[in-house]
Design an enzyme around this catalytic site. Structure first.
Site, PDB file in Angstrom:
ATOM      1  N   ARG A 273     -10.656 -15.659 -78.383  1.00 36.86           N
ATOM      2  CA  ARG A 273     -11.953 -16.340 -78.443  1.00 36.86           C
ATOM      3  C   ARG A 273     -12.913 -15.949 -77.340  1.00 36.86           C
ATOM      4  O   ARG A 273     -14.090 -15.676 -77.597  1.00 36.86           O
ATOM      5  CB  ARG A 273     -11.774 -17.873 -78.315  1.00 36.86           C
ATOM      6  CG  ARG A 273     -11.476 -18.594 -79.552  1.00 36.86           C
ATOM      7  CD  ARG A 273     -10.541 -19.733 -79.227  1.00 36.86           C
ATOM      8  NE  ARG A 273      -9.303 -19.164 -78.755  1.00 36.86           N
ATOM      9  CZ  ARG A 273      -8.328 -18.761 -79.578  1.00 36.86           C
ATOM     10  NH1 ARG A 273      -8.447 -18.955 -80.860  1.00 36.86           N
ATOM     11  NH2 ARG A 273      -7.233 -18.206 -79.103  1.00 36.86           N
ATOM     12  N   THR A 274     -12.451 -15.978 -76.117  1.00 31.08           N
ATOM     13  CA  THR A 274     -13.379 -15.821 -75.002  1.00 31.08           C
ATOM     14  C   THR A 274     -14.012 -14.433 -75.046  1.00 31.08           C
ATOM     15  O   THR A 274     -15.239 -14.289 -74.975  1.00 31.08           O
ATOM     16  CB  THR A 274     -12.653 -16.049 -73.660  1.00 31.08           C
ATOM     17  OG1 THR A 274     -11.947 -17.284 -73.759  1.00 31.08           O
ATOM     18  CG2 THR A 274     -13.618 -16.096 -72.504  1.00 31.08           C
TER      19      THR A 274
ATOM     20  N   LYS B 170      -3.236   3.234 -62.068  1.00 32.94           N
ATOM     21  CA  LYS B 170      -3.023   4.294 -61.064  1.00 32.94           C
ATOM     22  C   LYS B 170      -3.175   3.743 -59.655  1.00 32.94           C
ATOM     23  O   LYS B 170      -3.194   4.486 -58.682  1.00 32.94           O
ATOM     24  CB  LYS B 170      -4.058   5.410 -61.270  1.00 32.94           C
ATOM     25  CG  LYS B 170      -4.038   6.045 -62.651  1.00 32.94           C
ATOM     26  CD  LYS B 170      -5.217   7.001 -62.790  1.00 32.94           C
ATOM     27  CE  LYS B 170      -5.558   7.234 -64.242  1.00 32.94           C
ATOM     28  NZ  LYS B 170      -6.918   7.784 -64.394  1.00 32.94           N
TER      29      LYS B 170
ATOM     30  N   ARG C  49     -11.878 -11.708 -67.046  1.00 34.24           N
ATOM     31  CA  ARG C  49     -10.685 -12.567 -67.050  1.00 34.24           C
ATOM     32  C   ARG C  49      -9.609 -11.856 -66.255  1.00 34.24           C
ATOM     33  O   ARG C  49      -9.368 -10.659 -66.450  1.00 34.24           O
ATOM     34  CB  ARG C  49     -10.189 -12.855 -68.467  1.00 34.24           C
ATOM     35  CG  ARG C  49      -8.847 -13.571 -68.474  1.00 34.24           C
ATOM     36  CD  ARG C  49      -8.433 -14.040 -69.828  1.00 34.24           C
ATOM     37  NE  ARG C  49      -9.221 -15.190 -70.246  1.00 34.24           N
ATOM     38  CZ  ARG C  49      -9.004 -15.896 -71.348  1.00 34.24           C
ATOM     39  NH1 ARG C  49      -7.999 -15.553 -72.154  1.00 34.24           N
ATOM     40  NH2 ARG C  49      -9.756 -16.920 -71.679  1.00 34.24           N
TER      41      ARG C  49
ATOM     42  N   HIS D 188     -11.872 -22.037 -65.802  1.00 28.51           N
ATOM     43  CA  HIS D 188     -12.349 -21.373 -67.018  1.00 28.51           C
ATOM     44  C   HIS D 188     -13.721 -21.996 -67.328  1.00 28.51           C
ATOM     45  O   HIS D 188     -13.875 -22.744 -68.299  1.00 28.51           O
ATOM     46  CB  HIS D 188     -11.336 -21.621 -68.140  1.00 28.51           C
ATOM     47  CG  HIS D 188     -11.481 -20.736 -69.346  1.00 28.51           C
ATOM     48  ND1 HIS D 188     -12.567 -19.901 -69.549  1.00 28.51           N
ATOM     49  CD2 HIS D 188     -10.681 -20.588 -70.438  1.00 28.51           C
ATOM     50  CE1 HIS D 188     -12.408 -19.263 -70.707  1.00 28.51           C
ATOM     51  NE2 HIS D 188     -11.273 -19.661 -71.252  1.00 28.51           N
TER      52      HIS D 188
END
Ligand code: CP
Length: 326
Positions: free
Chosen positions: A62-63, A91, A112, A140
């Site tokens: 969703r986000t 890396k 995120r 959030h």
């Protein structure tokens, strides 16, 4: 010509959204008003020429998709990744360097990350506004804004509501952010969780310091929830457990079933940030109280507002916008 160093030292343009506490009541209500404008007219060209970066170091449906849809529906383009394994982080590139590089390309960065505090750190080193799309078990805030919008739409106001938070209140970052945002509105909270997933002490301290009333119980049944205006269900966050045996013991501890809603207030709505696993039975989906799928849809309008706000676009500009596509 400006050197890289000069660019690195340049002042940030735009506004970060890293924690919900950073927003005043006035700012929250301003953003909710802007969200309503976008719900009325979600398709525009107000971000034509802008680039939005979505950096997802953790899984999301969703986000990420609603941020990307928001950008596209407003005429922006998107760069980014949804799997850090395909980036130079594998890396050994640091978060600082990744953010410096993406700041060269994008106008706003939606991120995120699995580490608590990663968004704060990114906002400190970035020359572009950072929107926190979830940092570990911490916060959030864009979810909170869509939760607030959903509560406002369904209840008509945010004041003095009986809010029941159910499930994983320890690791569930959405309940932490929502609790903080609602500190302005005199709501009464009911924390329903098994002992190992109780609301952390720091958030209970926050309640005490902000005169927020709350009760705690591990009972989850029809009579316990009869007085709710909002039942906010949460998933047990398997990915945050260090002891999987502990997860196994609580993973199915609460299941909201339609039969438990017989005594519910007519206006009561069930929210869930989603994804759900077993905590809401499928027979609830068609019940008048279920609102979680519409809640996710509200995320699109909310994130349109948040991207615009981060880029310095005002409510007045949104209201006077002539780029609306019917
Ligand atoms: N609510 C939420 O954050 O969902 P995703 O993890 O799918 O983005």
């Amino acid at each position: 010509m400006r050197t890289n160093l000069q660019r690195t030292m340049a002042v940030k343009t735009g506004k970060d959204l890293v924690t919900i506490e950073s927003l005043s009541k006035k700012e929250i209500e301003y953003l909710l008003e802007m969200t309503a404008e976008f719900e009325a007219h979600p398709n525009r060209r107000i971000l034509a020429g802008k680039v939005v970066a979505t950096l997802f170091f953790e899984p999301s449906t969703r986000t990420r998709l609603s941020f990307e849809t928001a950008a596209v529906r407003l005429g922006a383009r998107i760069i980014g990744f949804n799997d850090p394994k395909v980036t130079s982080a594998t890396k050994g590139e640091t978060l600082n360097d990744t953010i410096q590089i993406v700041s060269n390309y994008a106008d706003v960065i939606v991120m995120r990350h699995y580490l608590e505090g990663a968004a704060t750190y990114a906002s400190e080193v970035s020359r572009r506004p950072i929107i926190n799309a979830g940092d570990g078990a911490n916060q959030h805030p864009s979810q909170t804004m869509l939760d607030l919008y959903s509560i406002l739409k369904t209840q008509g106001h945010l004041d003095g509501l009986n809010i029941y938070m159910v499930g994983d209140l320890k690791y569930g970052r959405t309940v932490h952010s929502l609790l903080m945002a609602l500190r302005y509105y005199g709501c009464h909270f009911h924390f329903i969780a098994p002992k190992v997933l109780q609301m952390p002490e720091e958030y209970k301290l926050f309640c005490r310091e902000n005169n927020i009333s709350f009760t705690e119980t591990s009972e989850f049944n029809e009579s316990e929830i009869a007085d709710a205006d909002i039942i906010y269900m949460t998933r047990v966050q398997k990915e945050r457990f260090t002891d999987l045996m502990e997860y196994e013991q609580v993973k199915n501890i609460y299941v909201l079933r339609r039969s438990m809603l017989r005594r519910a207030k007519k206006t009561m709505k069930i929210l869930h940030p989603l994804p759900r696993v077993t905590e809401i039975a499928p027979d609830v989906d068609n019940d008048q109280h279920a609102y979680y799928f519409q809640q996710a849809q509200n995320g699109l309008y909310t994130r349109e507002a948040l991207i615009c706000h981060s880029l310095g676009i005002t409510l007045e500009q949104v209201r006077n916008d002539k780029t609306i596509i019917s």
